[in-house]
Structures are given as C-alpha cells and as structure tokens.
Design an enzyme around this catalytic site. Sequence first.
Site, PDB file in Angstrom:
ATOM      1  N   ASP A   1     -72.580  -0.863  83.690  1.00  0.00           N
ATOM      2  CA  ASP A   1     -72.693  -2.303  83.439  1.00  0.00           C
ATOM      3  C   ASP A   1     -73.071  -2.663  82.003  1.00  0.00           C
ATOM      4  O   ASP A   1     -72.882  -3.800  81.581  1.00  0.00           O
ATOM      5  CB  ASP A   1     -73.725  -2.916  84.396  1.00  0.00           C
ATOM      6  CG  ASP A   1     -75.128  -2.330  84.210  1.00  0.00           C
ATOM      7  OD1 ASP A   1     -75.323  -1.452  83.353  1.00  0.00           O
ATOM      8  OD2 ASP A   1     -76.053  -2.755  84.946  1.00  0.00           O
TER       9      ASP A   1
ATOM     10  N   ARG B   1     -84.422 -12.652  79.021  1.00  0.00           N
ATOM     11  CA  ARG B   1     -85.089 -12.153  77.811  1.00  0.00           C
ATOM     12  C   ARG B   1     -84.449 -12.799  76.595  1.00  0.00           C
ATOM     13  O   ARG B   1     -83.231 -12.931  76.518  1.00  0.00           O
ATOM     14  CB  ARG B   1     -84.940 -10.627  77.775  1.00  0.00           C
ATOM     15  CG  ARG B   1     -85.813  -9.926  76.794  1.00  0.00           C
ATOM     16  CD  ARG B   1     -85.886  -8.440  77.146  1.00  0.00           C
ATOM     17  NE  ARG B   1     -86.801  -8.194  78.250  1.00  0.00           N
ATOM     18  CZ  ARG B   1     -86.905  -7.036  78.889  1.00  0.00           C
ATOM     19  NH1 ARG B   1     -86.119  -6.024  78.557  1.00  0.00           N
ATOM     20  NH2 ARG B   1     -87.775  -6.876  79.866  1.00  0.00           N
TER      21      ARG B   1
ATOM     22  N   SER C   1     -87.502  -3.630  77.285  1.00  0.00           N
ATOM     23  CA  SER C   1     -86.628  -2.733  78.036  1.00  0.00           C
ATOM     24  C   SER C   1     -87.320  -1.417  78.365  1.00  0.00           C
ATOM     25  O   SER C   1     -88.273  -0.999  77.710  1.00  0.00           O
ATOM     26  CB  SER C   1     -85.366  -2.459  77.214  1.00  0.00           C
ATOM     27  OG  SER C   1     -84.616  -1.418  77.763  1.00  0.00           O
TER      28      SER C   1
END
Length: 794
Positions: free
Chosen positions: A141, A488, A680
């Site tokens: 993805d 984010r 992350s």
Amino acid sequence: MNSLLRLSQLAGPAHFRALHSSASVWVSFFLQKITKNKDFLLQSKVPLSKFEPNAYLPYERLSQNVKIVKDRLKRPLTLSEKILYGHLDQPKTQDIERGVSYLRLRPDRVAMQDATAQMAMLQFISSGLPKTAVPSTIHCDHLIEAQKGGAQDLTRAKEINKEVFNFLATAGSKYGVGFWKPGSGIIHQIILENYAFPGLLLIGTDSHTPNGGGLGGLCIGVGGADAVDVMADIPWELKCPKVIGIKLTGKLNGWTSAKDVILKVADILTVKGGTGAIVEYYGPGVDSLSATGMGTICNMGAEIGATTSVFPYNESMYKYLEATGRKEIADEARKYKDLLTADDGAHYDQIIEINLDTLTPHVNGPFTPDLASPIDKLGENAKKNGWPLDVKVSLIGSCTNSSYEDMTRAASIAKQALDKGLKAKTIFTITPGSEQVRATIERDGLSKIFADFGGMVLANACGPCIGQWDRQDVKKGEKNTIVTSYNRNFTGRNDANPATHGFVTSPDITTAMAISGRLDFNPLTDELTAADGSKFKLKAPTGLDLPPKGYDPGEDTFQAPSGSGKVDVSPTSDRLQLLAPFDKWDGKDLEDMKILIKVTGKCTTDHISAAGPWLKYRGHLDNISNNLFLTAVNADNGEMNKVKNQVTGEYGPVPATARKYKADGIKWVAIGDENYGEGSSREHAALEPRHLGGRAIIVKSFARIHETNLKKQGMLPLTFANPADYDKIDPSDSVSIVGLNKFAPGKPLTAVFKKTNGSKIEVTLNHTFNEQQIEWFKAGSALNRMKEVFAKSK
C-alpha cells in the site's frame, strides 16, 4: 478428514504449532482461510463454534488466562488489561505493574506494510528460520504514488516497484506469509475487513495499526524487529502500559463525526500525552458510533503517542463482522461480551469525559495534529496566525477515513453542491481504503457523484497521506493550504513542501471546504452562492455505516503462501540489500564520540528518515541512509542538513558527515529534544544511525516505538535525568558514556562531555533497558541475540 488435520496441512508445521499455543491464533488463521479460500469454506460447512473442540475456541483460552491474572491481582480489570494479560506467555508468574513491568506476550498475528515489510522480511531471512510461527501478512500500500488516477498510478507503481513486489511475494510465499497485492488496499482497512475481531492481539509494522481497535482488538504498531521476534515464536516484550479512560456520553449529531472525537482528544492530550498508555473508550456514547467510526478514532490515537486504543464489544461490531462475512466470530464475541468489556470498578490512570451531544467539528493543524480549532474558531485563528485562507487541495480517504460511512456522508455533501450547480473549487481527491470499498462505492454510484463534483479517485493505497504524491499545482516553497481527512500533518508530510499548511479534519468538513475553497468557511453557519445566484446553506451530512446491498469484494488480490519457492536479492540492486550483522559491543566504555547533530525542536521519524521519494529504498539500508536527519533542525546554526565535521571543521550534509566519521572509525551520538521519534513506526530511523556509526541517542524524552526500535538495533536510547542539561551541551563537545561494564536495569549511566577548552561536565542519563534488552546491546542487536540463542539451543 479431521478438521484439525486439514488445518495442519493448510498451515504447515509452524502454523500448526501456533494453533496449539494460542487459541486466538487458531481463530485468526481460520478467518484468513475462511475469508480468502472458498474451497476450504465449502469443505468445512461447519459453524465456527463446532469447528474444533472447545479447548481451541479463542475466548475460552482468553477467559482462562484472565481468570488466572484476576485471581493473582485481586482487582477488576480494564478491557485493555483483559486482552493484554490474556495473551501473556506465562500468566501465572508474569510480574504485572503498570508503567514498570515488561510483559512477555504472545500476539495472535503479524501484519506488515510493503515499505516496512522489506526490512522485516530481510531480517527474518537472515535469522535462518524456515517458516513464520504465527499467521502473518504483507500488504502492498505504501509504494503507489498518486499522480494521474487510480488505474494509471497502480500500473505505473507495479512497473517501477516490480523488483520489490516480487521480493515480497516470493519471500511471503516461501516463509508462510500471506501477500496482499498492490491495489488491494491500505493495510489497516484490510485488517479491519478480514482479520480484526474483539479480543485480538495483533502487532503491525505501521504506527496506525491501532485502527483495529474499532473492532475491539488490541492492535499495536511496532518496528520490523519486533515483528521478526513474533514470527520467530519468541515472546514479544512490551512495557506494561498505563490505561487512560475516555468516557463518552451523549450521541453524535449533525456535522459532528467520529473524527472529531479523536481531534478533541489530541487537543487535550497533545502528541505525547498518550505515551506509555493504552487509550480505552467506554460509556453510553460508545453505542452511537459505527465500527468503522471507532476504527477512525483508534487509528489516529497514534497521534497522541498512545500504545494503542480500543473500544469495548458492542452491536456495531457485531453488524460489521456479519457484513464482512464473519458472523461466526461475531456470535462467539456476543457470548463473551463480559470478557470483552471492562469490569465494573476498573481503575484508569486518567479519565477524560467527552459529551458527544455538545462536541463540535474540529480542524487540527497546521504542522502538528494536536493544534485544534473548533470550526467556529478556525477562521479567526487562521487570520491571526497568517495561515493561507485559500484551500488549494481537499483530500478525503486514507486508512483513517475511507469507510463506506465516510464516503456516503461526503457524497451527500457533494450531491448538495451538484444540485445547486456547483463543483469543487479546489482540487479534490478520494482515496478508497480497500478494493472492497472502491468496488462498493463504484457499484452504488458514489464514485460518479465524486467524479461529477470534480473529484479524482486515487489508487487503493496510502498515497498523499504518507507523501506519495506527485503534486504539480504549487511550487516547492510556495505557501499554501490543504485540508485532508488524514491523520498526520507534520511539516512536508504530504507533499514534501515545508510551506504547505496541512489541516486534518473529517471527510465532511473537507468536502464542504472543497465547495467553498476557503479555510474560514463554517458549513454550520455560512452560506454559499448557487449557480443561479441564490444563497443556500449546506445541510448536515447523512450516511450509512454499512452498504444495504452488502459489500462488493471487487478483484481478488490475495496470494496465499505456498511454503516453497526461491527468493532472489541481486547484489547489484539499488532497491534491496541483504543485511550484514552489526558489530557486537566490545565490553568497553564508549569514549570520545562526536556529536553528529544537536537537534532543536520537533524531531519525528519523518525528520530522521524522510519518506516520499525515499520509500523506494526501504529495502536497501545503505541507500536509504542517505536521508538521515535531512529535515532535522541543527541547533548550532538553525539550518537543515548542514552540520559541522568536528574533526575537519567543514560544514556538510548530515549523512555525508556521518559516513566520514564512520570511515575514520569515529563513533558518534545525536542529541535531541522532547518526544524524539514521534510519528511513524519506521525502524529505518533506528537502523540508519546504527548503520552509519551512531551508538547513542541522548534526548529529553522518547516516543515509545522509536525507543524500542533503537534498542533492537543495539543503540543506546538515553534521556537526560535533568532535562535542563540539554542546554549545557555544545555540538562541538566530545562525549564519553561510562559505566557500561555495570550496565543494569534501573541504574543510570553517566556521560562525560568534554568542551573544546578542555573542561568537562558530567551528566546523568536514564534508560529503560531491562535485562533482555541489555543483552541486545551486548550482542550488537536483537537479531544478533536471537541467533546466539538459537545456536545454543541446537
């Protein structure tokens, strides 16, 4: 054929062993097969509750472990404690103290996205193990860049990333890992649709793994090395988290959505307020939320630094499980509802109450996801702070907000505009979270509404949310505003332009602002001008949490592992590189190290290891190390990517300076500020400093995942016992960390900073290493230590 034997043949020896060690593993593996293998489903034709003897049912095993722990602790448990402690490796003997103990856990499954899966699989391959011990999946993805539209972008990505996708597909097939092909969707949406269920414990190599909490599971973001541990059948370590309770009362109404709950929580707790804690929602307001809405809230819990977030079992979860082909597990969960909710009188370390009746839409940003503006204050705040009022791009979707409910609500707003002869004034993009969502909204006419509105449907992938966006409408450095339904919005996060002001809100508000084109537009009160010149106000959005016609699965994009095959990594590849082990600790203090950089202000994993164009090197440690600290601000000169070589006196890029130190045999440290490494889960932010010769990171405080990642790679993540000591450090100091021969849990270390004039200052440094983690440091990395243990056991 005996069903247990059939499972063993499908799963292979490692999976079969895992079935006996954890009943939840059995169910999650069964769900993988029942969802993606129609032949297996036809062969079984047996209700889940009768598929295996009662000893293998998930909630019975979970219930047994919870009872053991409750008898020991003699107190009520929160939901998160039940799930977490129910997965303890040794529930009878495990020390349990919130914020202190290190829990040894047996997660049910592992999920990896393609950017992090490369390094995780490279590490697993280097371990020498033949198969994964628990059900695991890879999801493609991250490597699909948004450019021209879904189909074209997917075709282009498959060609550009052919080598990487082939590596992941063949490695997954050989080592027993399911492979979701490019175009299948975003990892967290796939988990929600196929694998998540109440009571699950899952770890995923992405910080937004907590999305699965919307279905009552503890889904926790980790680094790739943690994933390797679990795949290797080693208990996973987690510092026993505290528990923050969020009591929801009232009911969502009007323009307010589930997204506004987490935007408000981020406002209250800030980006580090959830560090070291699980956020657990409860109260009567929970029942007004859809399962996907709860997923949205849990997803963005990563923005407050929380270990994960979770909701108690409710009927919204039952309906979603049933709609996604998992009625059997829904029936089981309903039977064990008391197990899947908090006990009366359970203790929370902090309680926050939010009344959904009075909650208003929020817009958070720019540059940080915890800077909140209620919609009625946004225009005022924008003008006061000089934020650009013209919205250039509006983007909906992503792993946070791409559910059928989100799409129907956004489409209801777009349809109102079309009925008045209006289209989007901004660029408008839609990112479906999965192939299933894409196919369903296309079948049900939502995609046509968006197209008529002027929108472009992007690929089923992360895209602009993670910086995979070939943006052409503004030049780099041009000040502008974008509004997204993402999670984010750090500087340069979406488009690599540090002048882009990114704002995070619901798909509803994002779509409304696409109509007005203005950041100071309040759809609750402000009017728009129709094509015929008349004035009108938008009505509150309406939507459906589940598609009335059921989900359209779309194209089958799943590859089951075969347990055989060959994995090739070319020695000349610039995308993939087999790993060489890091050097072991030599038993001596770390003396006369240089300070590579003293970072001032926010230093996220994006600052340490940028994404965007660097994603293509996630499987090649040496190449990706050329992005080390590119956007971190140097306290010495206030500049980015310009540090002084303390040997030559010359200024140069951070990665090049680190390489020069390494070539000359000079070890180095980095100095940082508060909540260092937030954002992350990318372990590259820990691998790169280690690869380029770093030995310690010394800061005021760490984000949880990054601190663990550093430990895994043999680095020393250390914190100033007195945060004010940060100001005493000069980038020109040399650093010695002494007392390592007595390195022990709970015992601080000492750093000696030597000034250029010869004077010295001693600074006390705290750490959170336990005994096993100290062994990682001594061995050079957790992976090195794993090999040592396996070698001794043979």
